[in-house]
Design a protein around this motif. Structure first.
Motif, PDB file in Angstrom:
ATOM      1  N   SER A 209      35.056  39.123  42.748  1.00  0.00           N
ATOM      2  CA  SER A 209      34.143  39.681  43.710  1.00  0.00           C
ATOM      3  C   SER A 209      34.435  40.819  44.193  1.00  0.00           C
ATOM      4  N   VAL A 210      35.634  41.057  44.397  1.00  0.00           N
ATOM      5  CA  VAL A 210      36.067  42.573  45.057  1.00  0.00           C
ATOM      6  C   VAL A 210      35.606  43.483  44.191  1.00  0.00           C
TER       7      VAL A 210
ATOM      8  N   ARG B 154      37.485  35.099  43.198  1.00  0.00           N
ATOM      9  CA  ARG B 154      37.340  36.091  44.292  1.00  0.00           C
ATOM     10  C   ARG B 154      37.982  37.407  43.892  1.00  0.00           C
ATOM     11  N   TRP B 155      39.009  37.557  43.065  1.00  0.00           N
ATOM     12  CA  TRP B 155      39.391  39.119  42.664  1.00  0.00           C
ATOM     13  C   TRP B 155      38.122  39.790  42.041  1.00  0.00           C
TER      14      TRP B 155
ATOM     15  N   ARG C 126      40.771  31.732  42.815  1.00  0.00           N
ATOM     16  CA  ARG C 126      41.474  32.807  42.979  1.00  0.00           C
ATOM     17  C   ARG C 126      40.819  33.874  42.160  1.00  0.00           C
ATOM     18  N   TRP C 127      40.828  33.941  40.916  1.00  0.00           N
ATOM     19  CA  TRP C 127      40.450  35.053  39.880  1.00  0.00           C
ATOM     20  C   TRP C 127      39.102  35.113  40.230  1.00  0.00           C
TER      21      TRP C 127
END
Lengths: 446, 297
Positions: free
Chosen positions: B109-110, B106-107, B103-104
């Protein structure tokens, strides 16, 4: 039912079209003002003209400074020009060449009836040679004008331990004061400031404008009144070289920000406003004008100062190069009669006055009756009163574009900024740089 | 009879054919007409008019004799060679990080995509101000931390200026290509990696024998496409250096504007842009050919 609706629609369209056709239109592209008051004054003048000319309408487009020349050049290329164009950079970059190439309409019939109302330098500035007819005539209408002023922060001067009265009035003393004494004193206090914001880039018209002032200080004129180049003679070359060496020295002595080599026209303003520089030349009163517009009275009346330029080397009185801002009508404009009628109205003092004054002093009027008003002469205003003194008691010199249209191209290429850059960036000698500059002037200007 | 046998034409279709165009064909023509008209008006006409504007041989003579034009050609080639390759290599490497599903990551990547998502003008102007040699943030930090004064002229020499342009270009467009290569990586079957691990392959070997063969075609195609797009990158140069100092950081995209609107010579401005076609057109042809071969495979 469907037929009735269709008939009603067709009738409405026909009436609308007929009404539009019945109205004579004058298409005007006008440089958008920096201040709301300028545009409002223009709209008021348009309103007065339309009321005085029933059935005639001004189709006005206000275009920002950066887009004005681009749109005009595109329109000329596409052969779809407005009836009137007014751009603040026309006189510097294009109108002389347009006149030379027969792109502009002769507007003597608009300007000459008012000739006694203008300052002496104005009519010559809008008189240009048409190479196609072989004759000079009036191809632009003068709206207002600018010249080079000099501003400094009075509080920074005081912080350096000096007063206004300490500023020398001789050429060498003046520059060494800002570069050596003021900058040195402030640097000793740990302030990372520069004495003068001195434009040195090919991207800024301020560069060649300031160089013209320096040329005048050294008594140099690159072109005579007939447009013949003088750069070929050794005395002129020596003068240009001395002016160039002086110009570059301010940069190479570390007196001006190194970034000046890449400045655009806004950057000397920005560096002054953020107090990176103590003093700067600037071709208009836009620097104090910003503080007036911000209603920062302390800055406008107390801290920011305007001073006349010092005398040139040897005590020579400086001639201020004046750029007259011009509106033009194109040879291919569709409604020249309407355009001339509107401009004849706009150029009347009662219409020009609010328009020029709406610029908060940024631009100076072209007419004595508009210049000799309390707006300009009130001694309580520390900037406009100095500008008034420059225009009315100083010598005024036309831009070289007035005599020789090729200087528009030379200014666009900024051969003067290039010569400065050759010495600073490429470490050329001043001889080599001046010879390259003169060669290019001769190539385009002969 | 084969299921693929052509369906016998209906009697109504036969009647249309014998009289003229079939209804289906007519509808096809009618529906394509708007596209064709838009294409003619907004593509063919401007391109043809552009060629007409730039067709004066004198403009090309003027260009070839201008040292600024010669310098712009060099700058353009350097810009393409360095910026495109740095961008794609980094995109390939960074996509390997974002392929993980935590998840981290993915954050992150934003946040990583933001430079590409934010409009060019405010971001590149922000860089211009940060790189200002007198009061920009970078030199301000250098002064406060290390007492450096005056700080480096990031935009004041042609070499540093062009390097700054390349940096800004990579910063702006790296996220997009990272996403593209990430999609390519995600299309590689997971069991190939598992099999490689079972066989004792190191990370580098897994990249060399599994990842690279899987993304190679995509990487090469992306490089071609990025080169074509970067050839037209006007903003990075115009907003950051404006071609300064001394017009030494111009590329062909910005040089055309200089001639057309600063020097008011539209013909030479268009001619400057036309001279980029010998580079752009072969790339386009090769790219389309490559994509065509890929579709047939």
């Amino acid at each position: 039912m469907k037929r009735i609706v269709a008939l009603a629609l067709a009738t409405g369209v026909a009436f609308g079209a007929t009404a539009a056709l019945a109205q004579e239109k004058v298409v005007v592209w006008w440089n958008k003002g920096f201040y709301e008051a300028e545009d409002k004054a223009l709209l008021a003048a348009i309103d007065r003209w339309e009321k005085a000319n029933p059935g005639k309408k001004i189709d006005l487009t206000l275009i920002p400074l950066n887009d004005m020349l681009t749109k005009t050049v595109s329109a000329i290329e596409a052969k779809n020009v407005p009836d009137i164009g007014f751009g603040w950079v026309y006189d510097l970059q294009s109108s002389a060449q347009w006149a030379a190439n027969g792109i502009l309409e002769d507007v003597s019939d608009v300007v000459l009836p008012l000739k006694d109302k203008f300052l002496p330098n104005v009519i010559p500035s809008v008189t240009m040679m048409n190479k196609r007819t072989g004759k000079a005539s009036i191809y632009a209408m003068p709206i207002h004008m600018q010249t080079m002023h000099f501003h400094y922060w009075g509080d920074m001067l005081a912080d350096a331990g000096f007063k206004d009265a300490d500023i020398p009035r001789d050429w060498d003393g003046f520059w060494s004061f800002w570069c050596g004494k003021v900058q040195g004193a402030l640097r000793a206090k740990g302030q990372r400031v520069y004495g003068i914001g001195w434009p040195a880039s090919t991207a800024a018209s301020d560069t060649y404008y300031t160089y013209y002032v320096v040329l005048g200080a050294y008594g140099v004129s690159m072109v005579d009144a007939d447009g013949k180049l003088r750069v070929g003679d050794s005395a002129t070359r020596d003068g240009m070289k001395k002016a160039l060496e002086f110009y570059v020295k301010i940069q190479t002595d570390g007196c001006s920000p190194p970034g000046a080599i890449s400045w655009t026209d806004a950057d000397n303003n920005n560096n002054f406003h953020n107090r990176t520089t103590v003093a700067t030349p600037n071709p208009s009163l836009s620097i104090p004008g910003k503080h007036l517009d911000d209603k920062n009275d302390d800055n406008y009346y107390n801290k920011v100062r305007t001073v006349v330029w010092p005398d040139g080397p040897g005590g020579r009185k400086l001639a201020y190069p004046v750029a007259v801002k011009q509106a033009v009508i194109f040879a291919e404009s569709k409604n020249k009669a309407g355009a001339k009628s509107f401009m004849a109205t706009l150029l009347q003092p009662e219409n020009l006055k609010p328009y020029v004054e709406g610029s908060l002093g940024r631009w100076f009027p072209t007419m004595p009756e508009l210049a000799n008003t309390p707006f300009w002469t009130d001694a309580k205003d520390p900037h406009k009163s100095i500008a008034h003194r420059q225009y009315t008691t100083g010598q005024l010199a036309p831009f070289p574009t007035v005599a020789n249209a090729a200087f528009s191209a030379l200014q666009n290429e900024n051969v003067f900024g290039k010569a400065i850059g050759r010495i600073i960036v490429d470490k050329w000698t001043s001889d080599r740089a001046i010879d390259e500059m003169i060669a290019r002037i001769k190539e385009l200007g002969s | 009879m084969s299921e693929l046998a052509a369906v016998a034409p209906t009697s109504s279709a036969l009647r249309s054919t014998s009289r003229g165009v079939a209804p289906e064909t007519m509808w096809g023509i009618i529906l394509v007409i708007p596209y064709v008209l838009v294409f003619l008006v907004f593509v063919v006409y401007p391109v043809a008019y552009g060629f007409y504007l730039g067709s004066n041989p004198e403009s090309f003579r003027k260009l070839l004799a201008d040292p600024i034009y010669q310098r712009s050609i060099v700058n353009t080639l350097v810009f393409l060679a360095v910026a495109v390759n740095i961008k794609l290599i980094l995109a390939l490497l960074i996509s390997g990080f974002f392929v993980h599903s935590q998840r981290w990551i993915r954050w992150i990547s934003v946040l990583f995509i933001l430079p590409w998502a934010v409009p060019s003008i405010p971001t590149i102007l922000s860089f211009r101000w940060m790189l200002n040699s007198e009061w920009g943030m970078i030199n301000e930090v250098l002064f406060r931390v290390a007492g450096v004064f005056p700080g480096p002229g990031w935009l004041l020499t042609p070499e540093l200026g062009l390097s700054s342009v390349i940096l800004v270009h990579v910063w702006k467009y790296l996220p997009f290509w990272t996403l593209i290569l990430l999609a390519g990586r995600l299309a590689i079957p997971r069991d190939l990696y598992e099999a490689a691990e079972v066989d004792g392959a190191s990370g580098l070997q897994r990249f060399g024998y599994v990842t690279w063969p899987g993304v190679k075609n995509l990487y090469i195609t992306s490089t071609m496409l990025s080169t074509i797009w970067s050839l037209g990158d006007f903003n990075s140069v115009f907003l950051l250096t404006g071609g300064a100092p001394l017009d030494r950081t111009h590329v062909l995209a910005t040089l055309g504007i200089r001639y057309a609107f600063q020097l008011t010579d539209v013909s030479t401005g268009v001619a400057a842009v036309i001279t980029a076609l010998p580079l752009a057109v072969p790339l386009v042809i090769y790219l389309v050919g490559r994509l065509g071969k890929g579709a047939q495979a």
